[in-house]
Design an enzyme around this catalytic site. Structure first.
Site, PDB file in Angstrom:
ATOM      1  N   GLU A 221       0.805  -1.244   0.000  1.00 43.99           N
ATOM      2  CA  GLU A 221       0.000   0.000   0.000  1.00 43.99           C
ATOM      3  C   GLU A 221       0.830   1.282   0.000  1.00 43.99           C
ATOM      4  O   GLU A 221       0.584   2.198   0.779  1.00 43.99           O
ATOM      5  CB  GLU A 221      -0.971  -0.019   1.187  1.00 43.99           C
TER       6      GLU A 221
ATOM      7  N   ASN B  56       2.039  -5.262  -3.134  1.00 45.58           N
ATOM      8  CA  ASN B  56       0.625  -5.545  -2.867  1.00 45.58           C
ATOM      9  C   ASN B  56      -0.138  -4.253  -2.596  1.00 45.58           C
ATOM     10  O   ASN B  56       0.333  -3.401  -1.846  1.00 45.58           O
ATOM     11  CB  ASN B  56       0.556  -6.459  -1.620  1.00 45.58           C
TER      12      ASN B  56
ATOM     13  N   HIS C 175     -10.580  -5.869  -2.645  1.00 41.32           N
ATOM     14  CA  HIS C 175     -11.675  -5.649  -1.684  1.00 41.32           C
ATOM     15  C   HIS C 175     -12.771  -4.891  -2.427  1.00 41.32           C
ATOM     16  O   HIS C 175     -12.713  -3.668  -2.561  1.00 41.32           O
ATOM     17  CB  HIS C 175     -11.180  -4.807  -0.496  1.00 41.32           C
TER      18      HIS C 175
ATOM     19  N   GLU D  11      -6.465 -10.591  -1.352  1.00 35.43           N
ATOM     20  CA  GLU D  11      -7.312 -10.314  -0.180  1.00 35.43           C
ATOM     21  C   GLU D  11      -8.779 -10.210  -0.594  1.00 35.43           C
ATOM     22  O   GLU D  11      -9.509  -9.324  -0.138  1.00 35.43           O
ATOM     23  CB  GLU D  11      -6.876  -9.014   0.527  1.00 35.43           C
TER      24      GLU D  11
ATOM     25  N   ASP E 117     -12.545  -9.996  -1.118  1.00 35.93           N
ATOM     26  CA  ASP E 117     -13.878 -10.066  -0.516  1.00 35.93           C
ATOM     27  C   ASP E 117     -14.803  -9.176  -1.333  1.00 35.93           C
ATOM     28  O   ASP E 117     -14.353  -8.216  -1.963  1.00 35.93           O
ATOM     29  CB  ASP E 117     -13.906  -9.733   0.983  1.00 35.93           C
TER      30      ASP E 117
HETATM   31  O1  G3I Z   1      -4.892  -7.595  18.806  1.00 37.55           O
HETATM   32  C1  G3I Z   1      -5.424  -6.358  19.285  1.00 37.55           C
HETATM   33  C2  G3I Z   1      -6.007  -6.538  20.655  1.00 37.55           C
HETATM   34  O2  G3I Z   1      -4.980  -6.885  21.558  1.00 37.55           O
HETATM   35  C3  G3I Z   1      -6.686  -5.232  21.068  1.00 37.55           C
HETATM   36  O3  G3I Z   1      -7.293  -5.384  22.312  1.00 37.55           O
HETATM   37  C4  G3I Z   1      -7.716  -4.831  20.032  1.00 37.55           C
HETATM   38  C5  G3I Z   1      -8.395  -3.516  20.388  1.00 37.55           C
HETATM   39  O4  G3I Z   1      -8.500  -2.650  19.284  1.00 37.55           O
HETATM   40  O5  G3I Z   1      -7.092  -4.684  18.796  1.00 37.55           O
HETATM   41  C6  G3I Z   1      -6.495  -5.877  18.329  1.00 37.55           C
HETATM   42  O6  G3I Z   1      -5.840  -5.601  17.133  1.00 37.55           O
HETATM   43  C7  G3I Z   1      -6.678  -5.443  16.002  1.00 37.55           C
HETATM   44  C8  G3I Z   1      -6.238  -6.461  14.945  1.00 37.55           C
HETATM   45  O7  G3I Z   1      -6.934  -6.239  13.755  1.00 37.55           O
HETATM   46  C9  G3I Z   1      -6.483  -7.890  15.398  1.00 37.55           C
HETATM   47  O8  G3I Z   1      -7.851  -8.105  15.554  1.00 37.55           O
HETATM   48  C10 G3I Z   1      -6.486  -4.040  15.465  1.00 37.55           C
HETATM   49  O9  G3I Z   1      -7.029  -3.107  16.390  1.00 37.55           O
HETATM   50  C11 G3I Z   1      -7.149  -3.895  14.128  1.00 37.55           C
HETATM   51  O10 G3I Z   1      -6.802  -2.625  13.588  1.00 37.55           O
HETATM   52  C12 G3I Z   1      -6.657  -4.969  13.193  1.00 37.55           C
HETATM   53  O11 G3I Z   1      -7.321  -4.823  11.963  1.00 37.55           O
HETATM   54  C13 G3I Z   1      -6.692  -5.446  10.863  1.00 37.55           C
HETATM   55  C14 G3I Z   1      -6.303  -4.396   9.832  1.00 37.55           C
HETATM   56  O12 G3I Z   1      -5.741  -5.029   8.700  1.00 37.55           O
HETATM   57  C15 G3I Z   1      -5.301  -3.419  10.412  1.00 37.55           C
HETATM   58  O13 G3I Z   1      -4.701  -2.627   9.443  1.00 37.55           O
HETATM   59  C16 G3I Z   1      -7.659  -6.444  10.242  1.00 37.55           C
HETATM   60  O14 G3I Z   1      -7.883  -7.517  11.175  1.00 37.55           O
HETATM   61  C17 G3I Z   1      -7.101  -7.003   8.951  1.00 37.55           C
HETATM   62  O15 G3I Z   1      -8.076  -7.762   8.285  1.00 37.55           O
HETATM   63  C18 G3I Z   1      -6.689  -5.853   8.047  1.00 37.55           C
HETATM   64  O16 G3I Z   1      -6.119  -6.406   6.882  1.00 37.55           O
HETATM   65  C19 G3I Z   1      -5.736  -5.446   5.872  1.00 37.55           C
HETATM   66  C20 G3I Z   1      -4.486  -5.982   5.212  1.00 37.55           C
HETATM   67  O17 G3I Z   1      -3.479  -6.247   6.167  1.00 37.55           O
HETATM   68  C21 G3I Z   1      -3.971  -5.008   4.159  1.00 37.55           C
HETATM   69  N1  G3I Z   1      -5.021  -4.690   3.192  1.00 37.55           N
HETATM   70  C22 G3I Z   1      -6.276  -4.225   3.783  1.00 37.55           C
HETATM   71  C23 G3I Z   1      -6.802  -5.224   4.799  1.00 37.55           C
HETATM   72  C24 G3I Z   1      -8.158  -4.811   5.351  1.00 37.55           C
HETATM   73  O18 G3I Z   1      -8.082  -3.609   6.044  1.00 37.55           O
END
Ligand code: G3I
Length: 304
Positions: free
Chosen positions: A127, A168, A205, A234, A236
């Site tokens: 990105e 990516n 996406h 990725e 969806d």
């Molecule tokens: O693990 C912590 C936890 O300890 C905490 O209590 C909680 C509270 O906010 O957050 C948890 O972390 C979260 C993590 O997902 C695991 O669930 C983060 O806040 C959250 O921001 C994170 O989101 C991820 C996101 O990337 C972050 O950028 C999504 O799961 C994930 O699907 C998403 O994936 C991205 C790809 O890497 C790149 N392309 C876009 C795609 C979708 O956004």
């Protein structure tokens, strides 16, 4: 073949999913994972903040479990992601200039060395382009100099010569968009100058703001013509029912139509596993039942 992975394999492709490691103890989730998929991507556990929480102190314990599971089920692994403006640990966010550039390269070297020989493809850079202008996204990494992306790829090639090295991004699916052209010109320039790059990941996406474009196949073909593999990384798709299923089938057919499209990864298993707060964008419903979209993909792959 009666599963996504097996059907894709018969077409010389893989079919993968993002995996959230803390869900492996969910038996419905694990059963579908083990049965259907032969490429796994950690949804969060191989990101920079997860692997290097303190500078030069690496924690591979959780991510290693993805490699173990992949080995158990005969799947391969996509590495995601080594250099990204997001999900940087606090210490990295506070760095700049040569200190940040060195930290980026050290992260790439240490992580790729740990996983050497175990990763099919790495998202080396994620990105890095601006959403509207076709130029680079502003970030702490970009401010270290415009050559940070090629520096990352050169570093990655030295660390694990067997892994495919990918760029990516999202919103690069529509051939007429400036962002798509920006990434295309980067890859063209890298190939012309001999900067190592093997593949381009199209996150895909799809939603109302960024729908599946009719020129998606053209986009994949044009990138492949530069001499790189293309991967759907990725996927969806917003929506439901037959409309969603048709789009899933079209995306699958587009990959199959492009010789250098290696495979498709969906960004989660059940609708309830999706990163999206609402909606039903995936192939299995919340109970783990295959949806119409699943059948459309399996049929397009020649399975059933
Ligand atoms: O693990 C912590 C936890 O300890 C905490 O209590 C909680 C509270 O906010 O957050 C948890 O972390 C979260 C993590 O997902 C695991 O669930 C983060 O806040 C959250 O921001 C994170 O989101 C991820 C996101 O990337 C972050 O950028 C999504 O799961 C994930 O699907 C998403 O994936 C991205 C790809 O890497 C790149 N392309 C876009 C795609 C979708 O956004």
């Amino acid at each position: 073949a009666s599963t996504l992975g097996a059907a894709a394999a018969e077409k010389g492709r893989y079919f993968g999913t993002a995996v959230s490691l803390n869900k492996l103890s969910d038996s419905t989730y694990s059963t579908i994972l083990n049965r259907e998929f032969n490429m796994l991507t950690a949804e969060n556990e191989m990101k920079i903040d997860a692997l290097e929480p303190n500078q030069n102190q690496f924690n591979f314990t959780t991510a290693d479990r993805l490699i173990t599971r992949a080995n158990e089920i005969g799947a391969k692994v996509r590495g995601h992601t080594l250099a990204w403006h997001s999900q940087q640990p606090g210490w990295m966010q506070s760095l700049s200039g040569t200190a940040l550039r060195s930290a980026m390269k050290n992260h790439i070297t240490q992580v790729m060395t740990h996983y050497k020989g175990k990763i099919h493809s790495w998202d080396v850079v994620n990105e890095a382009f601006d959403d509207s202008t076709g130029g680079r996204r502003d970030s702490n990494l970009q401010r270290t100099g415009n050559d940070w992306i090629e520096d990352a790829f050169v570093t990655a090639r030295a660390a694990d010569p067997a892994a495919k090295l990918c760029y990516n991004d999202y919103n690069t699916d529509n051939w007429s968009w400036a962002k798509t052209q920006g990434v295309y010109n980067l890859v063209k320039d890298f190939k012309a100058r001999g900067v190592p790059i093997d593949c381009v990941g199209f996150q895909s996406h799809f939603n109302s703001g960024s729908p599946y474009p009719s020129n998606y196949r053209t986009t994949l073909q044009n990138f492949a013509a530069l001499g790189v593999d293309v991967q759907i990384t990725e996927l969806d798709i917003e929506g439901s029912g037959s409309t969603q299923a048709t789009t899933y089938g079209n995306v699958t057919n587009d990959c199959l139509a492009v010789a250098r499209c290696n495979g498709i990864t969906v960004w989660g298993i059940r609708d309830t596993d999706s990163w999206r707060a609402s909606g039903t964008p995936l192939l299995f419903d919340g109970s783990g039942n295959p949806k119409q979209a699943y059948t459309a993909v399996l049929t397009a792959l020649g399975g059933g």
